[in-house]
Design a protein around this motif. Structure first.
Motif, short mmCIF file in Angstrom:
data_model
loop_
_atom_site.label_atom_id
_atom_site.label_comp_id
_atom_site.label_asym_id
_atom_site.label_seq_id
_atom_site.Cartn_x
_atom_site.Cartn_y
_atom_site.Cartn_z
N GLN A 1 100.05 53.90 13.21
CA GLN A 1 98.93 53.00 13.47
C GLN A 1 98.00 52.91 12.26
O GLN A 1 97.73 53.92 11.61
CB GLN A 1 98.15 53.46 14.70
CG GLN A 1 98.97 53.49 15.97
CD GLN A 1 99.54 52.13 16.31
OE1 GLN A 1 98.87 51.11 16.24
NE2 GLN A 1 100.82 52.10 16.69
N ARG A 2 97.53 51.73 12.00
CA ARG A 2 96.62 51.47 10.88
C ARG A 2 95.23 51.26 11.45
O ARG A 2 94.97 50.22 12.07
CB ARG A 2 97.08 50.24 10.11
CG ARG A 2 98.46 50.44 9.52
CD ARG A 2 98.96 49.18 8.92
NE ARG A 2 100.32 49.39 8.42
CZ ARG A 2 101.14 48.44 8.12
NH1 ARG A 2 100.78 47.18 8.25
NH2 ARG A 2 102.35 48.71 7.67
N VAL A 3 94.37 52.24 11.24
CA VAL A 3 93.05 52.20 11.88
C VAL A 3 91.93 52.48 10.87
O VAL A 3 92.19 52.91 9.75
CB VAL A 3 92.95 53.24 13.03
CG1 VAL A 3 93.99 52.96 14.12
CG2 VAL A 3 93.07 54.66 12.51
N THR A 4 90.73 52.24 11.35
CA THR A 4 89.52 52.63 10.63
C THR A 4 88.78 53.63 11.50
O THR A 4 88.75 53.49 12.73
CB THR A 4 88.62 51.40 10.38
OG1 THR A 4 89.33 50.50 9.52
CG2 THR A 4 87.31 51.80 9.70
N VAL A 5 88.20 54.64 10.86
CA VAL A 5 87.44 55.67 11.57
C VAL A 5 86.01 55.67 11.05
O VAL A 5 85.79 55.63 9.84
CB VAL A 5 88.05 57.07 11.34
CG1 VAL A 5 87.27 58.14 12.09
CG2 VAL A 5 89.51 57.10 11.71
N ALA A 6 85.06 55.71 11.97
CA ALA A 6 83.65 55.79 11.60
C ALA A 6 83.04 57.01 12.28
O ALA A 6 83.37 57.33 13.42
CB ALA A 6 82.90 54.53 12.02
N ASN B 1 73.14 56.38 12.79
CA ASN B 1 73.31 56.01 11.38
C ASN B 1 74.70 56.44 10.92
O ASN B 1 75.14 57.55 11.20
CB ASN B 1 72.26 56.71 10.51
CG ASN B 1 70.86 56.29 10.91
OD1 ASN B 1 70.58 55.12 11.08
ND2 ASN B 1 69.99 57.28 11.09
N THR B 2 75.36 55.56 10.20
CA THR B 2 76.72 55.86 9.74
C THR B 2 76.71 56.97 8.70
O THR B 2 76.01 56.87 7.69
CB THR B 2 77.37 54.59 9.16
OG1 THR B 2 77.35 53.57 10.15
CG2 THR B 2 78.79 54.86 8.72
N ILE B 3 77.47 58.01 8.97
CA ILE B 3 77.65 59.07 7.98
C ILE B 3 78.75 58.65 7.02
O ILE B 3 78.59 58.74 5.82
CB ILE B 3 78.02 60.41 8.66
CG1 ILE B 3 76.91 60.87 9.61
CG2 ILE B 3 78.29 61.48 7.60
CD1 ILE B 3 77.28 62.07 10.46
N LEU B 4 79.86 58.18 7.59
CA LEU B 4 80.94 57.67 6.75
C LEU B 4 81.87 56.79 7.57
O LEU B 4 81.92 56.89 8.79
CB LEU B 4 81.73 58.80 6.07
CG LEU B 4 82.59 59.74 6.91
CD1 LEU B 4 83.95 59.14 7.19
CD2 LEU B 4 82.76 61.04 6.18
N THR B 5 82.55 55.93 6.87
CA THR B 5 83.60 55.11 7.47
C THR B 5 84.79 55.15 6.54
O THR B 5 84.64 54.96 5.34
CB THR B 5 83.12 53.65 7.67
OG1 THR B 5 81.94 53.66 8.46
CG2 THR B 5 84.17 52.82 8.37
N MET B 6 85.96 55.42 7.10
CA MET B 6 87.20 55.44 6.32
C MET B 6 88.14 54.39 6.89
O MET B 6 88.54 54.48 8.05
CB MET B 6 87.87 56.82 6.38
CG MET B 6 87.15 57.90 5.66
SD MET B 6 88.14 59.42 5.74
CE MET B 6 87.34 60.37 4.48
N ARG B 7 88.46 53.44 6.06
CA ARG B 7 89.39 52.38 6.47
C ARG B 7 90.78 52.80 6.00
O ARG B 7 91.04 52.92 4.80
CB ARG B 7 88.97 51.06 5.84
CG ARG B 7 89.81 49.89 6.30
CD ARG B 7 89.20 48.57 5.82
NE ARG B 7 90.06 47.48 6.18
CZ ARG B 7 90.91 46.91 5.34
NH1 ARG B 7 91.00 47.30 4.09
NH2 ARG B 7 91.68 45.93 5.76
#
Length: 189
Positions: free
Chosen positions: A84-89, A96-102
């Motif tokens: 699966q190809r996902v993004t994790v936030a 508040n966003t700490i990090l997002t990994m696409r």
């Protein structure tokens, strides 16, 4: 008979007048600065800030960037094992966003969806799949800005208090997204 000054003379005279006014103003400011009133004003300005008492404050726990990264990488790894190809936030307690990994090949919509799922999970301290059911009784919940009531978001708690949210988006179902978000949360234990 009226005498006219040349342009050069007018400029020189005007400059001299401005210099005299400036010197007089500076002298007045300097004199006022050494006055008792000015000394009192500077004492007020130098007063220490008021300290809040213990009952007036609260302390909260936050994930470190290293922990957020570890969780996101674990979620991406779990998704990758299933192709699966996902993004994790990962968001903090305040949303508040700490990090997002696409992840490689994740769709463009997955970035924002993952952040909204993480925000929703931490806001309600519940998995977003569980929150989907609440829309039946309160359909206007979906109108709250920044939220997304689809499976794929899980809260992270310290004790019973939510301290972060992990959101995953991009798999063909919210059930899979949430499975990967749970894998990210499990990496923190």
């Amino acid at each position: 008979m009226k005498k006219t000054l040349s342009r050069r003379a007018r400029l020189a005279t005007g400059g001299a007048v401005l210099a005299a006014v400036a010197a007089g103003t500076f002298g007045t400011v300097a004199a006022n600065a050494s006055s008792p009133e000015a000394a009192q004003d500077s004492a007020v300005a130098a007063a220490p800030a008021a300290a809040a008492g213990k009952r007036d404050t609260t302390t909260s726990t936050h994930l470190t960037i290293d922990a957020a990264t570890e969780a996101a990488q674990a979620a991406l790894k779990a998704a990758g094992k299933e192709g699966q190809r996902v993004t994790v936030a990962v968001v903090d307690r305040n949303g508040n966003t700490i990090l997002t990994m696409r992840g490689d090949g994740a769709g463009p919509q997955s970035y924002e969806s993952a952040e909204k799922k993480a925000y929703t999970a931490v806001s309600w301290n519940a998995p977003t799949s569980e929150l989907e059911g609440r829309l039946e009784n309160a359909p206007n919940l979906k109108d709250i800005p920044g939220t997304l009531f689809l499976g794929g978001g899980v809260p992270v708690t310290a004790g019973k208090a939510p301290i972060a949210g992990i959101g995953v988006a991009g798999a063909p179902s919210g059930t899979l997204d949430e499975k990967f978000a749970r894998a990210g949360a499990a990496a923190l234990n």
